[in-house]
Design a protein around this motif. Structure first.
Motif, PDB file in Angstrom:
ATOM      1  N   MET A  83      42.744  44.138  44.297  1.00  0.00           N
ATOM      2  CA  MET A  83      43.756  43.983  43.247  1.00  0.00           C
ATOM      3  C   MET A  83      43.184  43.262  42.024  1.00  0.00           C
ATOM      4  N   LEU A  84      43.619  43.679  40.850  1.00  0.00           N
ATOM      5  CA  LEU A  84      43.304  42.939  39.624  1.00  0.00           C
ATOM      6  C   LEU A  84      44.333  41.801  39.532  1.00  0.00           C
ATOM      7  N   PRO A  85      43.919  40.602  39.082  1.00  0.00           N
ATOM      8  CA  PRO A  85      44.828  39.433  39.132  1.00  0.00           C
ATOM      9  C   PRO A  85      45.826  39.412  37.977  1.00  0.00           C
ATOM     10  N   LEU A  86      46.410  40.574  37.679  1.00  0.00           N
ATOM     11  CA  LEU A  86      47.265  40.703  36.494  1.00  0.00           C
ATOM     12  C   LEU A  86      48.554  41.420  36.831  1.00  0.00           C
ATOM     13  N   GLU A  87      49.594  41.107  36.075  1.00  0.00           N
ATOM     14  CA  GLU A  87      50.826  41.886  36.112  1.00  0.00           C
ATOM     15  C   GLU A  87      50.914  42.587  34.758  1.00  0.00           C
ATOM     16  N   LEU A 175      54.202  46.229  36.736  1.00  0.00           N
ATOM     17  CA  LEU A 175      53.294  46.984  37.617  1.00  0.00           C
ATOM     18  C   LEU A 175      52.113  46.112  38.009  1.00  0.00           C
ATOM     19  N   GLU A 176      51.503  46.436  39.157  1.00  0.00           N
ATOM     20  CA  GLU A 176      50.236  45.802  39.546  1.00  0.00           C
ATOM     21  C   GLU A 176      49.263  46.896  39.938  1.00  0.00           C
ATOM     22  N   PHE A 177      48.027  46.743  39.485  1.00  0.00           N
ATOM     23  CA  PHE A 177      46.996  47.745  39.764  1.00  0.00           C
ATOM     24  C   PHE A 177      45.859  47.141  40.581  1.00  0.00           C
ATOM     25  N   GLY A 178      45.204  48.030  41.343  1.00  0.00           N
ATOM     26  CA  GLY A 178      43.998  47.643  42.057  1.00  0.00           C
ATOM     27  C   GLY A 178      43.003  48.763  41.947  1.00  0.00           C
ATOM     28  N   GLU A 179      41.847  48.571  42.582  1.00  0.00           N
ATOM     29  CA  GLU A 179      40.815  49.605  42.552  1.00  0.00           C
ATOM     30  C   GLU A 179      40.381  49.973  43.950  1.00  0.00           C
ATOM     31  N   ALA A 180      40.038  51.244  44.116  1.00  0.00           N
ATOM     32  CA  ALA A 180      39.354  51.716  45.320  1.00  0.00           C
ATOM     33  C   ALA A 180      38.374  52.783  44.857  1.00  0.00           C
ATOM     34  N   GLU A 181      37.160  52.705  45.328  1.00  0.00           N
ATOM     35  CA  GLU A 181      36.094  53.641  44.928  1.00  0.00           C
ATOM     36  C   GLU A 181      36.008  53.788  43.414  1.00  0.00           C
ATOM     37  N   GLY A 182      36.113  52.646  42.726  1.00  0.00           N
ATOM     38  CA  GLY A 182      35.927  52.642  41.274  1.00  0.00           C
ATOM     39  C   GLY A 182      37.057  53.280  40.486  1.00  0.00           C
ATOM     40  N   ARG A 183      38.183  53.535  41.146  1.00  0.00           N
ATOM     41  CA  ARG A 183      39.301  54.203  40.468  1.00  0.00           C
ATOM     42  C   ARG A 183      40.508  53.263  40.424  1.00  0.00           C
TER      43      ARG A 183
END
Ligand code: UDP
Length: 239
Positions: A83-87, A175-183
């Motif tokens: 997860m990115l530490p942002l909202e 929203l909250e975003f994260g990454e998996a496999e650079g996406r």
């Protein structure tokens, strides 16, 4: 089961598969950074169901989300993300903190969807940060910031239309975003806990503001949003 994280509205558990985690949605409700506490009957099940319906809708339009399955009414099996530490907040009308900060009447239209970033940090009360703070502190890189802004804009267009077809105006949401496999992948939830939804016409609040502002009818508002979003009666899940 092994808890990875317990938040105000959800618990995240490890599973046998390191790529998957289980999110349990609680009935507990909090506001003002945990200072106000309560419970909304059946909220866990309703919010899990609402998130499934909205994330499936976004997936059909090509937005990648962490959702895999709904093993129980109040549980979602999701892909584990970094997860990115942002909202990321998107606003179509002024309300809440934007109205307070800038002295704007709630419901004032905005001529473009405003996107804002907040640092996820309970102790600091999730402070507002801009792109420079994010880059200078290494919270995300320039491509991630641009990606989140673009995705948040697309998600807003899709959800605005989806809710409008159900007589609900999407005022703002988080929203909250994260990454998996650079996406970049959409994580967390989208529910009346994280959106402002107003009844088209009357502007009646159909979201957590009923709890935050002691407006009454909190359970009924969540049940009605569940019914309109999923097409099912909340009685079947909330009992
Ligand atoms: N929001 C959220 N979690 C937060 C802060 C805000 O889900 O920690 C949502 C909130 O429900 C609303 C939008 O983001 O739909 C904008 O919230 P705002 O900045 O106006 O803050 P508020 O006054 O709601 O605390």
């Amino acid at each position: 089961m092994d808890r990875i994280y317990e938040g105000k509205a959800k618990i995240v558990y490890r599973t046998d598969d390191p790529e998957r985690v289980l999110m349990h949605f609680k009935d507990a409700a909090t506001a003002f950074n945990g200072k106000k506490r309560g419970e909304i009957a059946g909220k866990g099940r309703m919010n899990a169901g609402i998130t499934v319906a909205l994330f499936r809708h976004l997936e059909r339009a090509g937005v990648a989300t962490h959702l895999l399955e709904q093993p129980a009414p109040d549980e979602l099996l999701v892909r584990r993300l970094t997860m990115l530490p942002l909202e990321v907040v998107v606003r179509n009308l002024a309300a809440g903190s934007m109205s307070h900060r800038l002295g704007l009447e709630e419901g004032r239209p905005l001529s473009l969807p405003v996107r804002e970033f907040y640092l996820k940090n309970d102790q600091l009360g999730d402070p507002w940060v801009n792109r420079h703070h994010i880059l200078a502190l290494g919270l995300a890189d320039a491509a991630q910031v641009a990606g989140m802004e673009e995705l948040a804009g697309r998600i807003n267009e899709l959800l605005r239309r989806f809710f409008a077809e159900r007589e609900l105006e999407l005022v703002d949401f988080k929203l909250e975003f994260g990454e998996a496999e650079g996406r970049l992948i959409l994580g967390d939830e989208i529910t009346p806990d994280t959106c402002r939804l107003w009844q088209v016409g009357s502007h009646e609040r159909m979201d957590k503001d009923r709890f935050r502002r002691d407006l009454g009818g909190v359970d009924d508002a969540y049940r009605e949003v569940f019914r309109r979003v999923t097409g099912k009666e909340a009685d079947h899940v909330a009992g």
